[in-house]
Write a protein that holds these residues in place. Structure first.
Motif, PDB file in Angstrom:
ATOM      1  N   LYS A  33       0.834  -1.214   0.000  1.00 55.49           N
ATOM      2  CA  LYS A  33       0.000   0.000   0.000  1.00 55.49           C
ATOM      3  C   LYS A  33       0.864   1.257   0.000  1.00 55.49           C
ATOM      4  N   MET A 159      -6.451 -12.385  12.758  1.00 56.56           N
ATOM      5  CA  MET A 159      -5.530 -11.297  12.477  1.00 56.56           C
ATOM      6  C   MET A 159      -5.784 -10.183  13.485  1.00 56.56           C
ATOM      7  N   ILE A 161      -4.190  -6.067  14.895  1.00 59.59           N
ATOM      8  CA  ILE A 161      -3.241  -4.945  14.915  1.00 59.59           C
ATOM      9  C   ILE A 161      -3.264  -4.402  16.350  1.00 59.59           C
ATOM     10  N   SER A 192       6.392  -4.249  10.669  1.00 61.46           N
ATOM     11  CA  SER A 192       7.836  -3.995  10.565  1.00 61.46           C
ATOM     12  C   SER A 192       8.516  -3.824  11.923  1.00 61.46           C
ATOM     13  N   ARG A 207       3.110  -9.088   8.399  1.00 63.39           N
ATOM     14  CA  ARG A 207       2.752  -8.104   7.372  1.00 63.39           C
ATOM     15  C   ARG A 207       3.751  -6.967   7.417  1.00 63.39           C
ATOM     16  N   GLY A 209       5.558  -3.730   5.685  1.00 65.63           N
ATOM     17  CA  GLY A 209       5.524  -2.680   4.676  1.00 65.63           C
ATOM     18  C   GLY A 209       6.845  -1.940   4.603  1.00 65.63           C
ATOM     19  N   THR A 210       7.065  -1.061   5.577  1.00 69.30           N
ATOM     20  CA  THR A 210       8.262  -0.212   5.517  1.00 69.30           C
ATOM     21  C   THR A 210       9.560  -1.021   5.574  1.00 69.30           C
TER      22      THR A 210
END
Ligand SMILES: *Cc1c(COP(=O)(O)O)cnc(C)c1O
Length: 220
Positions: A33, A159, A161, A192, A207, A209-210
């Motif tokens: 994303k 899942m 967060i 990350s 998961r 991303g960065t």
């Protein structure tokens, strides 16, 4: 550079899983994303095939054509899904990690039948009971799992967060316990900043991303 990031992350993931005696592979979901397309293409060139996106429309623009070139792609939806986007989501994604209501489960089930597609499903749990966050509450989770089983929408895992201001490990351990209580095998947890902790506590999917792509482009 992306190829090197992915190779290094895969090593860390494998080493951490070994260290904590976690059996089986931990899947690296590269969260693409708000990343530049050149970086996505670098990841594809490096052999990465599992990607995560949090918006259906953005994912469609990015992946419709790339998907045709790479039939072995595995796309995960990791952001909230509105029922009016279910048709597009079923057409594009292989895995939907964010089921959080019976209404959404019903819509997914009927759309999968319409499109004759099988989708892997996770339920998102709002382990921190945060008002602004998606996910089913811990209290409502058992009924939602039961409902998904009743309509034969296969749920493979959970899942979450974690809240930013609480130790992530508490939430990872909680999610693991919830999954075990309900006989669910897969756990999508860890980003990350905390994926090693998540693997230590049994994550099957992280998961990132960065860590894979660098900072996101904030304005779109
Ligand atoms: C953006 C996002 C990630 C990736 O976050 P990083 O900190 O960049 O690794 C993971 N999970 C979800 C649900 C996200 O929206």
């Amino acid at each position: 550079m992306i190829a090197e990031n992915i190779a290094a992350l895969k090593k860390t993931i494998a080493r951490t899983a070994r260290e904590y005696g976690q059996a089986g592979n931990v899947c690296l979901v590269a969260v693409s994303k708000q990343q530049e397309n050149v970086k996505i293409d670098e990841a594809l060139e490096a052999g990465q095939r599992v990607f995560g996106e949090n918006r259906v429309q953005e994912a469609k623009e990015r992946w419709a054509e790339r998907r045709a070139r790479h039939p072995d792609l595995e796309l995960h939806l990791i952001g909230p899904l509105q029922t009016n986007k279910v048709r597009d989501a079923v057409a594009l994604f292989n895995v939907i990690e964010t089921i959080d209501s019976e209404k959404l489960a019903d819509a997914l089930k009927s759309e999968c039948e319409k499109q004759k597609k099988t989708i892997t499903c996770f339920i998102q749990v709002n382990t921190g009971a945060e008002e602004q966050k998606a996910g089913v509450s811990i209290e409502e989770l058992p009924a939602l799992i039961e409902h998904c089983r009743a309509i034969d929408l296969g749920i493979e895992g959970l899942m979450a967060i974690p809240p930013v201001d609480e130790p992530a490990s508490l939430h990872f351990a909680l999610l693991k316990k919830l999954a075990a209580d309900h006989g669910l095998k897969k756990l999508s947890m860890g980003m990350s900043g905390d994926f090693e902790k998540a693997i230590a506590l049994g994550a099957t999917h992280v998961r990132l991303g960065t860590a894979v792509f660098g900072e996101r482009i904030t304005q779109r």
